[in-house]
Design a protein around this motif. Structure first.
Motif, PDB file in Angstrom:
ATOM      1  N   UNK A  71      40.990  40.166  33.110  1.00  0.00           N
ATOM      2  CA  UNK A  71      40.814  38.762  33.493  1.00  0.00           C
ATOM      3  C   UNK A  71      41.885  38.283  34.461  1.00  0.00           C
ATOM      4  N   UNK A  72      43.140  38.453  34.138  1.00  0.00           N
ATOM      5  CA  UNK A  72      44.212  37.932  34.992  1.00  0.00           C
ATOM      6  C   UNK A  72      44.406  38.751  36.265  1.00  0.00           C
ATOM      7  N   UNK A  73      44.527  40.092  36.209  1.00  0.00           N
ATOM      8  CA  UNK A  73      44.712  40.811  37.469  1.00  0.00           C
ATOM      9  C   UNK A  73      43.512  40.721  38.404  1.00  0.00           C
ATOM     10  N   UNK A  74      42.276  40.713  37.860  1.00  0.00           N
ATOM     11  CA  UNK A  74      41.109  40.601  38.749  1.00  0.00           C
ATOM     12  C   UNK A  74      41.124  39.277  39.486  1.00  0.00           C
ATOM     13  N   UNK A  75      41.361  38.183  38.785  1.00  0.00           N
ATOM     14  CA  UNK A  75      41.389  36.881  39.464  1.00  0.00           C
ATOM     15  C   UNK A  75      42.554  36.803  40.450  1.00  0.00           C
ATOM     16  N   UNK A  76      43.658  37.472  40.170  1.00  0.00           N
ATOM     17  CA  UNK A  76      44.767  37.492  41.121  1.00  0.00           C
ATOM     18  C   UNK A  76      44.324  38.131  42.437  1.00  0.00           C
ATOM     19  N   UNK A  77      43.661  39.266  42.350  1.00  0.00           N
ATOM     20  CA  UNK A  77      43.213  39.954  43.564  1.00  0.00           C
ATOM     21  C   UNK A  77      42.104  39.150  44.254  1.00  0.00           C
TER      22      UNK A  77
END
Length: 504
Positions: free
Chosen positions: A128-134
């Motif tokens: 959830x967090x790394x995907x939205x960061x990218x």
């Protein structure tokens, strides 16, 4: 790092700075954002630089939508070449289709495949967090390609009590010159247009309330992934996603005829310009938590053993496949972009209990006797009873109080915000501000394999302030009444299998 020659590269020099949207220094970026949105909305859905293409990366409706859908007939119509299309346009549409749909079929009734670029938001997973960061990073590069200038997304820090109302620049439908305001979106709460709307009850104001945030519960998580302390330590990623992520989505979006719209559903959320500022703030909060020193015996705050090296895939302006893996996302802040500050609250706020410390083991004080069902636009109450054999609860002024709602289920698409009130057993109707709240945010799309948008069936909510009030009034903390109120018109019905009260 999967970046084509024609793709974009991480900033090698001074990274652009993401600033709080109310800061006058953020005004130039807001103007670029407006300009980009206006241009992007005029571009065809298949163009990666269109507003609709970028929103569809997150999710789309199933069908009957001219801006994005995945049911096969509707999807094919979206990518149908316009009459008189040139060979160059035809080639670009075909290239876009290969990226959008992927090349590994999923289902004959669905236009997208397993290796697609659209419909990729991972919810309730460690991505959830790394995907939205990218996602935000490549979204910024798309904006830059449209406006021809460096760009950094602002963020909206609703944790700051000064900024609980909707940002003023996003409220009006029209600019002062009568032109459309690109930051406006129609399917929003009335409080997004007028913070003092008289039709909205006082208990619903401001737009973002203390009870919606539950930030301290997330901030004090010692693990990125789930811990196992009576099920309360859900891990930072899951807890942040539950609140404030879900709550802010639910408070901004609306429901019409039982159908969630705008920020209230993953299918449409990224069409609202405020979506990206919301996730910019969540990314900032993650970076703050990630850079806090772990306590003795804790695992690293960036547990890279969780993720694979498979990249999250996106599209460049020239319809090339680009991507970054989760491991590459961890070091982006400070190299690809930076924030004006990471601290969740302004440094002027003193005494905020944000420093992570080892919490006392929780004690279960009381629990419900059975399930609680809440009909749409209604309320339901249940009496908590003492934990058998637990004896009288030991209460101290520093005790923290936490509710756990388990086996949460719903018959339709998850939607709506639900307020929680705690009262003495013989109290009358609920009054004042809720002790806490939770939101349902996800999709009922089962045709898309790999989508993790189904809601978690558990909510962990801090209710310390209200419990301390009740204890000061002489109420036995093991005997309190819980009332759950559906605050959203036409919200989904919800059933809560069990409610438990813990102290620590």
């Amino acid at each position: 790092m999967l970046l084509t020659e024609s793709g974009v590269k991480l900033h090698a020099q001074t990274p652009p700075v993401r600033r709080e949207v109310h800061d006058p220094a953020a005004a130039p970026m807001l103007q670029l954002y407006k300009r980009a949105i206006k241009e992007m909305k005029d571009r065809p859905v298949w163009d990666p630089t269109s507003w609709w293409f970028q929103a569809n990366i997150h999710w789309t409706p199933q069908q009957d939508d001219s801006r994005g859908c995945y049911e096969i007939n509707c999807f094919n119509a979206l990518l149908e070449p316009p009459p008189g299309a040139t060979p160059e346009v035809l080639a670009r549409i075909q290239a876009s289709r290969r990226l959008v749909a992927g090349e590994v079929p999923l289902d004959p009734s669905v236009g997208v495949g397993r290796d697609r670029i659209w419909l990729k938001c991972p919810h309730r997973t460690y991505d959830f967090l790394p995907w939205h960061r990218v996602y935000l990073y490549f979204f910024e590069r798309i904006i830059e390609s449209v406006v021809g200038e460096p760009f950094a997304l602002p963020y909206w820090n609703y944790l700051d009590t000064r900024y609980r109302d909707f940002p003023a620049s996003f409220r009006p439908a029209k600019e002062s010159d009568g032109s459309d305001n690109a930051l406006y979106y129609s399917d929003r709460s009335p409080l997004c247009r007028d913070p003092n709307d008289p039709s909205v009850p006082a208990s619903e104001k401001p737009l973002i309330r203390d009870s919606d945030l539950n930030w301290q519960t997330a901030a004090e998580q010692r693990f990125f992934e789930r811990g196992e302390v009576l099920g309360l330590d859900r891990g930072f990623s899951f807890q942040l996603e539950s609140a404030p992520h879900d709550q802010v989505h639910g408070r901004i979006g609306v429901l019409k005829g039982g159908i969630p719209l705008g920020m209230a559903t993953p299918a449409l959320a990224a069409r609202d310009p405020i979506f990206y500022l919301h996730h910019s703030n969540l990314d900032r909060l993650w970076e703050w938590w990630r850079t806090q020193p772990p306590l003795d015996g804790d695992p690293p705050r960036t547990p890279d053993y969780i993720w694979t090296q498979e990249p999250y895939l996106f599209a460049s302006p020239d319809i090339q496949k680009v991507g970054l893996a989760a491991g590459e996302a961890f070091g982006m802040v400070g190299t690809a972009y930076s924030y004006d500050q990471l601290a969740p609250f302004p440094t002027a706020v003193a005494g905020s209990p944000l420093a992570a410390s080892s919490p006392r083991p929780p004690s279960r004080i009381s629990r419900s006797g059975g399930a609680l069902s809440v009909a749409p636009s209604a309320s339901a109450a249940t009496q908590l009873s003492p934990e058998p054999g637990a004896g009288a609860p030991v209460v101290s002024p520093s005790s923290r109080w936490i509710l756990r709602l388990s086996d949460v289920s719903w018959p339709a698409a998850p939607s709506g915000v639900f307020d929680i009130y705690l009262d003495a057993p013989a109290a009358g109707a609920v009054a004042g501000q809720p002790a806490g709240s939770f939101a349902l945010f996800g999709t009922a799309d089962h045709a898309i394999a790999g989508h993790a948008g189904q809601m978690a069936t558990e909510k962990v909510i801090e209710v310390t302030s209200r419990m301390r009030e009740l204890i000061a009034q002489g109420v036995d903390p093991a005997n309190v009444r819980i009332t759950v109120v559906s605050t959203s018109t036409n919200a989904a019905a919800v059933k809560i299998g069990r409610i438990e009260l813990f102290s620590r």
